[in-house]
Design a protein around this motif. Structure first.
Motif, mmCIF file in Angstrom:
data_model
loop_
_atom_site.group_PDB
_atom_site.id
_atom_site.type_symbol
_atom_site.label_atom_id
_atom_site.label_comp_id
_atom_site.label_asym_id
_atom_site.label_seq_id
_atom_site.Cartn_x
_atom_site.Cartn_y
_atom_site.Cartn_z
ATOM 1 N N CYS A 8 0.917 -1.211 0.014
ATOM 2 C CA CYS A 8 0.043 -0.192 -0.057
ATOM 3 C C CYS A 8 1.041 1.291 0.220
ATOM 4 C CB CYS A 8 -0.930 0.054 1.323
ATOM 5 S SG CYS A 8 -2.295 -1.453 1.169
ATOM 6 N N LEU A 9 1.892 1.250 0.775
ATOM 7 C CA LEU A 9 2.913 2.513 0.928
ATOM 8 C C LEU A 9 3.657 2.728 -0.491
ATOM 9 C CD1 LEU A 9 4.333 4.540 2.496
ATOM 10 C CD2 LEU A 9 5.984 2.904 3.054
ATOM 11 N N VAL A 10 3.831 1.636 -1.196
ATOM 12 C CA VAL A 10 4.591 1.772 -2.342
ATOM 13 C C VAL A 10 3.557 2.172 -3.558
ATOM 14 C CG1 VAL A 10 5.650 0.252 -4.468
ATOM 15 C CG2 VAL A 10 6.524 -0.065 -2.110
ATOM 16 N N CYS A 11 2.326 1.702 -3.251
ATOM 17 C CA CYS A 11 1.192 2.193 -4.286
ATOM 18 C C CYS A 11 0.736 3.514 -3.934
ATOM 19 C CB CYS A 11 0.139 1.269 -4.483
ATOM 20 S SG CYS A 11 0.462 -0.187 -5.448
ATOM 21 N N ALA A 86 -6.566 -4.957 -3.096
ATOM 22 C CA ALA A 86 -6.369 -3.870 -1.734
ATOM 23 C C ALA A 86 -5.742 -2.691 -1.690
ATOM 24 C CB ALA A 86 -6.116 -4.760 -0.466
ATOM 25 N N ALA A 87 -4.610 -2.862 -2.349
ATOM 26 C CA ALA A 87 -3.466 -1.793 -2.378
ATOM 27 C C ALA A 87 -4.188 -0.617 -3.382
ATOM 28 C CB ALA A 87 -2.207 -2.153 -2.760
ATOM 29 N N TYR A 88 -4.720 -1.255 -4.382
ATOM 30 C CA TYR A 88 -5.473 -0.529 -5.228
ATOM 31 C C TYR A 88 -6.584 0.562 -4.771
ATOM 32 C CZ TYR A 88 -8.736 1.209 -8.985
ATOM 33 O OH TYR A 88 -9.632 2.103 -9.770
ATOM 34 N N PHE A 89 -7.564 -0.237 -3.915
ATOM 35 C CA PHE A 89 -8.440 0.526 -3.224
ATOM 36 C C PHE A 89 -8.071 1.552 -2.139
ATOM 37 C CE2 PHE A 89 -11.232 -2.640 -5.040
ATOM 38 C CZ PHE A 89 -12.072 -1.931 -5.758
ATOM 39 N N VAL A 90 -7.142 1.187 -1.361
ATOM 40 C CA VAL A 90 -6.581 1.977 -0.393
ATOM 41 C C VAL A 90 -5.694 3.189 -1.094
ATOM 42 C CG1 VAL A 90 -4.491 2.203 1.506
ATOM 43 C CG2 VAL A 90 -6.120 0.206 1.534
#
Length: 104
Positions: A8-11, A86-90
Protein backbone atom coordinates in the motif's frame (compact mmCIF):
# COMPACT_ATOMS: atom_id res chain seq x y z
CA UNK A 1 -0.14 -8.14 7.10
CA UNK A 2 3.13 -6.21 7.04
CA UNK A 3 3.58 -6.98 3.34
CA UNK A 4 0.16 -5.47 2.59
CA UNK A 5 1.25 -2.30 4.38
CA UNK A 6 4.43 -2.12 2.28
CA UNK A 7 2.49 -2.72 -0.94
CA UNK A 8 0.00 0.00 0.00
CA UNK A 9 2.83 2.41 0.80
CA UNK A 10 4.55 1.63 -2.50
CA UNK A 11 1.27 2.24 -4.33
CA UNK A 12 0.06 5.28 -2.36
CA UNK A 13 3.05 7.60 -2.85
CA UNK A 14 3.18 7.34 -6.69
CA UNK A 15 -0.62 7.42 -6.85
CA UNK A 16 -0.71 10.82 -5.18
CA UNK A 17 1.85 12.08 -7.69
CA UNK A 18 -0.14 10.61 -10.59
CA UNK A 19 -3.30 12.18 -9.17
CA UNK A 20 -1.78 15.67 -9.13
CA UNK A 21 -0.42 15.15 -12.65
CA UNK A 22 -3.81 14.00 -13.93
CA UNK A 23 -5.54 16.85 -12.12
CA UNK A 24 -3.34 19.36 -13.96
CA UNK A 25 -3.99 17.71 -17.33
CA UNK A 26 -7.71 17.06 -16.81
CA UNK A 27 -9.06 19.70 -14.39
CA UNK A 28 -12.66 18.90 -15.35
CA UNK A 29 -12.48 15.38 -13.88
CA UNK A 30 -13.98 14.73 -10.46
CA UNK A 31 -11.88 13.87 -7.40
CA UNK A 32 -13.03 10.26 -7.47
CA UNK A 33 -12.35 9.72 -11.16
CA UNK A 34 -8.90 11.28 -10.88
CA UNK A 35 -8.05 9.17 -7.82
CA UNK A 36 -9.29 5.89 -9.30
CA UNK A 37 -7.45 6.43 -12.60
CA UNK A 38 -4.26 7.49 -10.80
CA UNK A 39 -4.32 4.34 -8.66
CA UNK A 40 -4.40 1.94 -11.63
CA UNK A 41 -0.79 1.72 -12.97
CA UNK A 42 1.25 0.09 -10.20
CA UNK A 43 -1.25 -2.52 -8.94
CA UNK A 44 -2.00 -3.38 -12.57
CA UNK A 45 1.67 -3.88 -13.36
CA UNK A 46 2.23 -6.08 -10.31
CA UNK A 47 -0.95 -8.05 -11.05
CA UNK A 48 0.16 -8.71 -14.62
CA UNK A 49 3.49 -10.04 -13.36
CA UNK A 50 1.68 -12.29 -10.89
CA UNK A 51 -0.65 -13.55 -13.61
CA UNK A 52 2.42 -14.41 -15.66
CA UNK A 53 3.75 -16.45 -12.72
CA UNK A 54 0.42 -18.29 -12.47
CA UNK A 55 0.38 -19.11 -16.18
CA UNK A 56 4.04 -20.15 -16.18
CA UNK A 57 3.57 -22.41 -13.15
CA UNK A 58 0.40 -23.92 -14.59
CA UNK A 59 2.13 -24.74 -17.89
CA UNK A 60 5.19 -26.31 -16.25
CA UNK A 61 5.23 -30.11 -16.49
CA UNK A 62 4.72 -32.02 -13.26
CA UNK A 63 8.21 -33.52 -13.40
CA UNK A 64 9.88 -30.09 -13.29
CA UNK A 65 7.85 -28.71 -10.39
CA UNK A 66 9.54 -30.60 -7.61
CA UNK A 67 7.72 -30.98 -4.33
CA UNK A 68 4.70 -28.72 -4.79
CA UNK A 69 6.76 -25.74 -5.98
CA UNK A 70 4.33 -24.85 -8.76
CA UNK A 71 1.35 -24.95 -6.43
CA UNK A 72 3.15 -22.68 -3.98
CA UNK A 73 3.94 -20.22 -6.78
CA UNK A 74 0.30 -20.21 -7.85
CA UNK A 75 -0.91 -19.73 -4.26
CA UNK A 76 1.57 -16.91 -3.67
CA UNK A 77 0.49 -15.21 -6.88
CA UNK A 78 -3.20 -15.53 -6.04
CA UNK A 79 -2.64 -13.93 -2.63
CA UNK A 80 -0.52 -11.25 -4.29
CA UNK A 81 -3.34 -10.39 -6.68
CA UNK A 82 -5.72 -10.01 -3.74
CA UNK A 83 -3.16 -7.73 -2.06
CA UNK A 84 -2.89 -5.68 -5.25
CA UNK A 85 -6.65 -5.23 -5.30
CA UNK A 86 -6.57 -4.05 -1.69
CA UNK A 87 -3.64 -1.73 -2.41
CA UNK A 88 -5.53 -0.26 -5.38
CA UNK A 89 -8.53 0.68 -3.26
CA UNK A 90 -6.41 2.01 -0.39
CA UNK A 91 -4.31 4.12 -2.78
CA UNK A 92 -7.41 5.44 -4.56
CA UNK A 93 -9.12 6.41 -1.32
CA UNK A 94 -6.04 8.14 0.08
CA UNK A 95 -5.45 9.96 -3.22
CA UNK A 96 -9.08 11.15 -3.23
CA UNK A 97 -8.73 12.43 0.34
CA UNK A 98 -5.46 14.23 -0.45
CA UNK A 99 -6.92 15.78 -3.63
CA UNK A 100 -10.05 16.91 -1.84
CA UNK A 101 -8.09 18.53 1.00
CA UNK A 102 -5.54 20.21 -1.27
CA UNK A 103 -7.74 21.29 -4.15
CA UNK A 104 -11.21 21.39 -2.69
Amino acid sequence: MFDLAILCLVCVVPTIGFAFLIDRRRPSWSFAKTAFVAAIPLPLLVSLLLIYIIVDAARTPFEKCGVDACAMAIAFSAVGIIYCLAAYFVAAIIAAIVLRKRLG
